[in-house]
Write an enzyme that holds these catalytic residues in place. Structure first.
Site, PDB file in Angstrom:
ATOM      1  N   ASP A   1       7.414  46.504  59.910  1.00 52.45           N
ATOM      2  CA  ASP A   1       6.841  47.043  58.674  1.00 52.45           C
ATOM      3  C   ASP A   1       8.009  47.177  57.707  1.00 52.45           C
ATOM      4  O   ASP A   1       8.747  48.152  57.743  1.00 52.45           O
ATOM      5  CB  ASP A   1       6.189  48.397  58.933  1.00 52.45           C
TER       6      ASP A   1
ATOM      7  N   ASP B   1       6.163  54.615  59.657  1.00 49.81           N
ATOM      8  CA  ASP B   1       6.678  53.241  59.611  1.00 49.81           C
ATOM      9  C   ASP B   1       6.684  52.596  61.000  1.00 49.81           C
ATOM     10  O   ASP B   1       6.414  51.416  61.142  1.00 49.81           O
ATOM     11  CB  ASP B   1       8.086  53.221  59.007  1.00 49.81           C
TER      12      ASP B   1
ATOM     13  N   GLU C   1       4.514  42.292  58.387  1.00 48.70           N
ATOM     14  CA  GLU C   1       3.491  42.528  57.370  1.00 48.70           C
ATOM     15  C   GLU C   1       3.857  41.798  56.087  1.00 48.70           C
ATOM     16  O   GLU C   1       5.009  41.778  55.675  1.00 48.70           O
ATOM     17  CB  GLU C   1       3.372  44.038  57.102  1.00 48.70           C
TER      18      GLU C   1
END
Length: 175
Positions: free
Chosen positions: A14, A145, A73
């Site tokens: 992430d 996160d 991502e």
């Protein structure tokens, strides 16, 4: 953890220019188990130094946990173009670390990740975190996160599993 021939480790990332989450899961068939997760804090140095921290941090995670593939991502662009550009550069640093380790890197939109874990692309962060903890049988609270990074890795395994099922059904449908 000893690795069997069927087991492999997947890294989820992430990305962020201040905090980059990472999560590593071991995948053996349809079973995913937690290996590690955390957050790479980039500190207050120059932007170039912060990107280097992301690169070296991801490279260290890959080496430490014998990662064999990665999922990251995709950038979500809302209103602030400068933030989106910095996020893209943070993603680039993480992707370069993965490429430097000769890993295949798979990219997923935030909506696809939520869809894979929760069943709806508009799920909120609490729902995603809950599903990550449930799927991996984790107790307690995960940093946001790190939970998001584990969600990316889990979404990739769902995508892989679905692709394998489709391929098998197509082979069995052939005359």
């Amino acid at each position: 953890m000893s690795r069997s021939a069927d087991s492999h480790h997947v890294l989820g990332v992430d990305p962020g220019s201040v905090r980059t989450g990472f999560g590593v899961i071991a995948v053996n068939g349809s079973q995913a188990t937690y290996v590690a997760s955390g957050v790479i804090q980039t500190g207050k140095g120059s932007f170039a130094e912060r990107l280097h921290v992301i690169y070296t941090g991801i490279a260290e995670v890959i080496a430490t946990h014998q990662v064999s593939e990665a999922a990251i991502e995709e950038v979500f662009v809302n209103r602030n173009i400068q933030s989106a550009l910095k996020l893209g550069q943070a993603r680039g640093a993480a992707i370069c670390a993965c490429a430097g380790a000769s890993l295949a890197v798979h990219e997923y939109s935030p909506r696809a990740i939520k869809q894979a874990l929760v069943g709806k692309g508009g799920a909120d962060k609490d729902q995603v975190s809950y599903m990550v903890r449930a799927i991996l049988s984790l107790q307690g609270v995960l940093r946001e996160d790190a939970a998001d990074a584990l969600a990316v890795a889990l979404a990739h395994t769902q995508h892989d599993r679905l692709g394998a099922q489709i391929a098998n059904s197509q082979r069995s449908a052939l005359p």
